[in-house]
Design an enzyme around this catalytic site. Structure first.
Site, PDB file in Angstrom:
ATOM      1  CB  CYS A  66       2.751  -5.137  -8.476  1.00 27.92           C
ATOM      2  SG  CYS A  66       1.478  -4.301  -7.514  1.00 27.92           S
ATOM      3  CE1 TYR A 104      -2.922  -0.824 -13.041  1.00 23.71           C
ATOM      4  CE2 TYR A 104      -1.914   1.054 -11.938  1.00 23.71           C
ATOM      5  CZ  TYR A 104      -1.863  -0.263 -12.349  1.00 23.71           C
ATOM      6  OH  TYR A 104      -0.751  -1.017 -12.052  1.00 23.71           O
TER       7      TYR A 104
END
Length: 332
Positions: free
Chosen positions: A54, A185
């Site tokens: 992450c 994203y």
């Protein structure tokens, strides 16, 4: 909350024909010197739970190492993949975190807020005494590491959030977050061609702006590494292995953007950055978890990442990576 393939673990969602939305409703409790929120700075009390996969968690790993907070804040590492419910401690013997004694990060969230319905996200800081999550507010976690935990920084630790540069750092961080950190994203999870095109254009416009800014200066703000460089680095590290293909951010690879590529290699080769980057975990996470984008779950073998160790030539721009401080010692 509407779900995509991993909404409950990632804190994000996609609706058809709509731009990607990130759930930013975090647990905003802070760990501070004055203990105003009920959690005072205290060595040995808290556990930082992360995944190397992450980018948001990767920031906290880097800052913790640069500042030497590994001596006072323990770290639990989740595996690179998760399901809709939670990140899991599948790297540990028996699949249980050895300190918190739980198999799923979800358990620590439920210990704080029973039935917690928002994203079970990393990074998260857990109070080892109660086993409950204190905070998952990732932008604030690193700032608090830098300002509230000062008494426990290692000797020679760099000043990553200098008071005289905070306004500029905050301004740069806001732009980078909107257009780059979250921009990739917004490309990858766009719900329509229109929203993808807009996110794509915004992303590469900002990368061009960053290239111009970094053409004649070694670091984003000032002449030393700051919080701004750390926040940008974790996205750049994922660009060629993941975002270029998986998220369709394919105008150019990072390795085809000369200034940003040299800048990223400079940081990667700095103690605290490359040694806190795990490309295997990064690739496995995105390609195996995002089944709506990659239904087969096949992880590509490429690209060849040996080029991260090639000379970067950024030294000629001057700058001092750690200012008046020193690099962190080699990893144990």
């Amino acid at each position: 909350m509407p779900e995509n393939n991993d909404a409950s673990a990632q804190g994000s969602y996609v609706l058809a024909d709509q731009p990607y939305q990130r759930d930013t409703n975090y647990i905003e409790t802070r760990i501070t010197r004055d203990g105003l929120d009920g959690y005072p700075v205290e060595p040995g009390r808290y556990r930082l739970v992360v995944s190397y996969a992450c980018p948001w968690a990767n920031r906290t790993i880097i800052v913790r190492r640069l500042l030497g907070l590994d001596r006072v804040i323990s770290m639990g590492v989740c595996g690179p993949t998760h399901d809709k419910r939670s990140w899991t401690f599948d790297l540990d013997p028996g699949g249980v975190d050895p300190v918190l004694q739980i198999p799923r990060l979800q358990d620590a969230y439920f210990a704080r807020i029973p039935g917690y319905e928002k994203g079970i996200t990393v990074p998260a800081i857990v109070d080892e005494r109660s086993g409950a999550v204190v905070t998952n507010d990732f932008p604030q976690i690193t700032l608090d590491f830098e300002t509230e935990w000062v008494d426990y920084h290692r000797p020679g630790a760099p000043i990553l959030y200098p008071a005289d540069l905070r306004e500029e750092i905050d301004e740069v961080n806001a732009l980078v977050y909107r257009d780059v950190n979250n921009g990739v994203y917004r490309c990858g999870f766009a719900g329509s061609q229109e929203s993808y095109d807009a996110a794509y254009d915004q992303l590469f416009s900002r990368l061009d702006w960053l290239s111009e800014r970094l053409a004649d200066q070694r670091y984003l703000v000032g002449d030393t590494i700051t919080e701004a460089d750390i926040r940008l680095f974790t996205t750049l590290a994922r660009f060629d292995p993941v975002y270029h293909g998986h998220f369709k951010c394919n105008r150019q690879k990072l390795s085809e953007m000369p200034v940003l590529w040299a800048y990223a290699r400079d940081l990667f080769q700095t103690p605290g950055f490359g040694d806190c980057t795990n490309f295997d975990h990064i690739k496995r996470h995105y390609y195996q978890v995002h089944r709506d984008i990659n239904p087969s779950g096949i992880v590509p073998k490429g690209p060849d990442l040996a080029n991260w160790n090639e000379p970067h030539g950024r030294d000629k721009l001057g700058g001092r990576p750690f200012g008046d401080g020193d690099p962190p010692p080699p990893l144990r």
